[in-house]
Design an enzyme around this catalytic site. Structure first.
Site, PDB file in Angstrom:
ATOM      1  N   ASP A  46      30.066  88.913 -28.661  1.00 35.38           N
ATOM      2  CA  ASP A  46      28.925  88.910 -29.584  1.00 35.38           C
ATOM      3  C   ASP A  46      29.451  89.327 -30.949  1.00 35.38           C
ATOM      4  OD1 ASP A  46      25.638  88.982 -28.977  1.00 35.38           O
ATOM      5  OD2 ASP A  46      26.227  89.892 -30.887  1.00 35.38           O
TER       6      ASP A  46
ATOM      7  N   ARG B 148      12.888  93.777 -42.102  1.00 29.43           N
ATOM      8  CA  ARG B 148      14.000  94.290 -41.284  1.00 29.43           C
ATOM      9  C   ARG B 148      14.930  95.206 -42.092  1.00 29.43           C
ATOM     10  NH1 ARG B 148      15.422  90.443 -36.886  1.00 29.43           N
ATOM     11  NH2 ARG B 148      13.457  90.205 -35.775  1.00 29.43           N
TER      12      ARG B 148
HETATM   13  C1  SAM Z   1      18.862  86.410 -28.481  1.00 31.36           C
HETATM   14  S1  SAM Z   1      20.468  86.989 -28.150  1.00 31.36           S
HETATM   15  C2  SAM Z   1      20.912  85.940 -26.769  1.00 31.36           C
HETATM   16  C3  SAM Z   1      21.438  86.736 -25.590  1.00 31.36           C
HETATM   17  C4  SAM Z   1      21.686  85.925 -24.321  1.00 31.36           C
HETATM   18  N1  SAM Z   1      22.618  84.852 -24.534  1.00 31.36           N
HETATM   19  C5  SAM Z   1      20.390  85.393 -23.758  1.00 31.36           C
HETATM   20  O1  SAM Z   1      20.144  84.186 -23.823  1.00 31.36           O
HETATM   21  O2  SAM Z   1      19.595  86.188 -23.236  1.00 31.36           O
HETATM   22  C6  SAM Z   1      21.426  86.271 -29.467  1.00 31.36           C
HETATM   23  C7  SAM Z   1      22.730  87.005 -29.775  1.00 31.36           C
HETATM   24  O3  SAM Z   1      23.514  86.187 -30.637  1.00 31.36           O
HETATM   25  C8  SAM Z   1      24.292  87.044 -31.444  1.00 31.36           C
HETATM   26  N2  SAM Z   1      24.817  86.305 -32.618  1.00 31.36           N
HETATM   27  C9  SAM Z   1      24.134  85.901 -33.727  1.00 31.36           C
HETATM   28  N3  SAM Z   1      24.971  85.279 -34.581  1.00 31.36           N
HETATM   29  C10 SAM Z   1      26.196  85.286 -34.006  1.00 31.36           C
HETATM   30  C11 SAM Z   1      27.476  84.795 -34.411  1.00 31.36           C
HETATM   31  N4  SAM Z   1      27.655  84.194 -35.583  1.00 31.36           N
HETATM   32  N5  SAM Z   1      28.521  84.976 -33.555  1.00 31.36           N
HETATM   33  C12 SAM Z   1      28.340  85.597 -32.360  1.00 31.36           C
HETATM   34  N6  SAM Z   1      27.162  86.085 -31.925  1.00 31.36           N
HETATM   35  C13 SAM Z   1      26.103  85.928 -32.746  1.00 31.36           C
HETATM   36  C14 SAM Z   1      23.322  88.156 -31.801  1.00 31.36           C
HETATM   37  O4  SAM Z   1      24.011  89.337 -32.186  1.00 31.36           O
HETATM   38  C15 SAM Z   1      22.537  88.318 -30.484  1.00 31.36           C
HETATM   39  O5  SAM Z   1      23.058  89.372 -29.705  1.00 31.36           O
END
Ligand code: SAM
Length: 269
Positions: free
Chosen positions: A139, A35
């Site tokens: 996010d 990545r």
């Molecule tokens: C796979 S997506 C999930 C999106 C949606 N909730 C769904 O289930 O379709 C995970 C998201 O978590 C965010 N994320 C990861 N670590 C985080 C943190 N410490 N605080 C806030 N968001 C975070 C990532 O940027 C990403 O956009």
């Protein structure tokens, strides 16, 4: 191709864990390398060590955020895990609240937040809830938040949206934008987005009636998961609904919850 040494892998992952709670065990070394590798090349850096030096500097010009974006998976789509939206519809129809405050706590590109907005707008127009509903999406990633505000998606991501809702709430692209759809301005106005790191204390946001924390716990190690879930649940009112991804298993937390369905809970106290 640059080689990621054990030592630099550990330093990068310790930095990510300390700052944003992301956990990568030894088996994730190839993922971290693949990545971040292309990014090093683009920046003209000659090693992962140089990249670590860059992202660990306070004046990194936004590169730390870029690394977070590259290391997280933002996959999402409209009405993902539709049973959760069905449950939400049943609960709201039973209680007919005048207002509903919803938090999509890892909103990624906004698909979850706008799916909920479509549902709530429908329920409002059918007189099943009042007009006082609001949705907040947060996010950690700047990039996904900017895209969420713009709310333009490849139609593939809207595959679970019914044709009626597509007509009501989406503007379909033509010509060069063929195959893309944008959420209507009326719906966009009801959904706000902001940056929030779930691994840091949360300034009072709630209380919310509904919280989605779906498909994000996977990034965190066990103690971080408990801290994140309890912190998020502190923003949910007693009796409110809480959703995690159905594949995420038991909810790791100290807050008392009643299980309603896979990945769906009610806060008890
Ligand atoms: C796979 S997506 C999930 C999106 C949606 N909730 C769904 O289930 O379709 C995970 C998201 O978590 C965010 N994320 C990861 N670590 C985080 C943190 N410490 N605080 C806030 N968001 C975070 C990532 O940027 C990403 O956009």
């Amino acid at each position: 191709m640059h080689t990621l040494s054990e030592d630099t892998f550990r330093r990068i992952t310790a930095l990510m864990h300390g700052a944003v709670g992301l956990s990568f065990n030894e088996s994730k070394k190839p993922l971290v390398s693949s990545r971040l590798g292309p990014r090093l090349q683009r920046l003209g850096l000659d090693s992962f060590e140089a990249y670590f030096d860059l992202i660990s500097r306070p004046d990194d010009g936004g590169e730390f955020q870029m690394a977070v974006d590259l290391l997280t998976t933002n996959e999402t789509y409209f009405f993902r895990e539709p049973a959760h939206f069905d449950l939400l519809e049943r609960e709201l129809t039973a209680t007919k609240p005048a207002s509903v405050a919803v938090w999509s706590a890892a909103s990624s590109f906004g698909d979850e937040a706008y799916s909920t907005a479509m549902l709530l707008a429908d329920l409002q127009s059918q007189g099943r809830i009042g007009s006082g509903w609001s949705i907040l999406g947060t996010d950690i990633s700047d990039r996904v938040l900017r895209s969420a505000i713009e709310a333009t998606y490849p139609e593939e991501r809207l595959r679970n949206v019914s044709p009626q809702r597509m007509r009501r709430y989406c503007l379909r692209g033509e010509g060069l934008s063929e195959g893309m759809a944008q959420v209507s301005p009326e719906l966009r106005r009801r959904v706000k987005f902001g940056q929030l790191n779930l691994c840091r204390p949360i300034e009072k946001l709630g209380p919310f009636d509904v919280v989605f924390l779906r498909n994000v716990l996977i990034y965190f190690d066990a103690p971080t998961k408990v801290a994140v879930v309890d912190r998020v649940l502190a923003e949910l009112r007693t009796g409110g609904l809480f959703f995690i991804g159905t594949a995420e298993g038991r909810v790791p937390c100290r807050t008392q919850l009643q299980t309603l369905a896979p990945g769906a809970f009610r806060k008890l106290a």
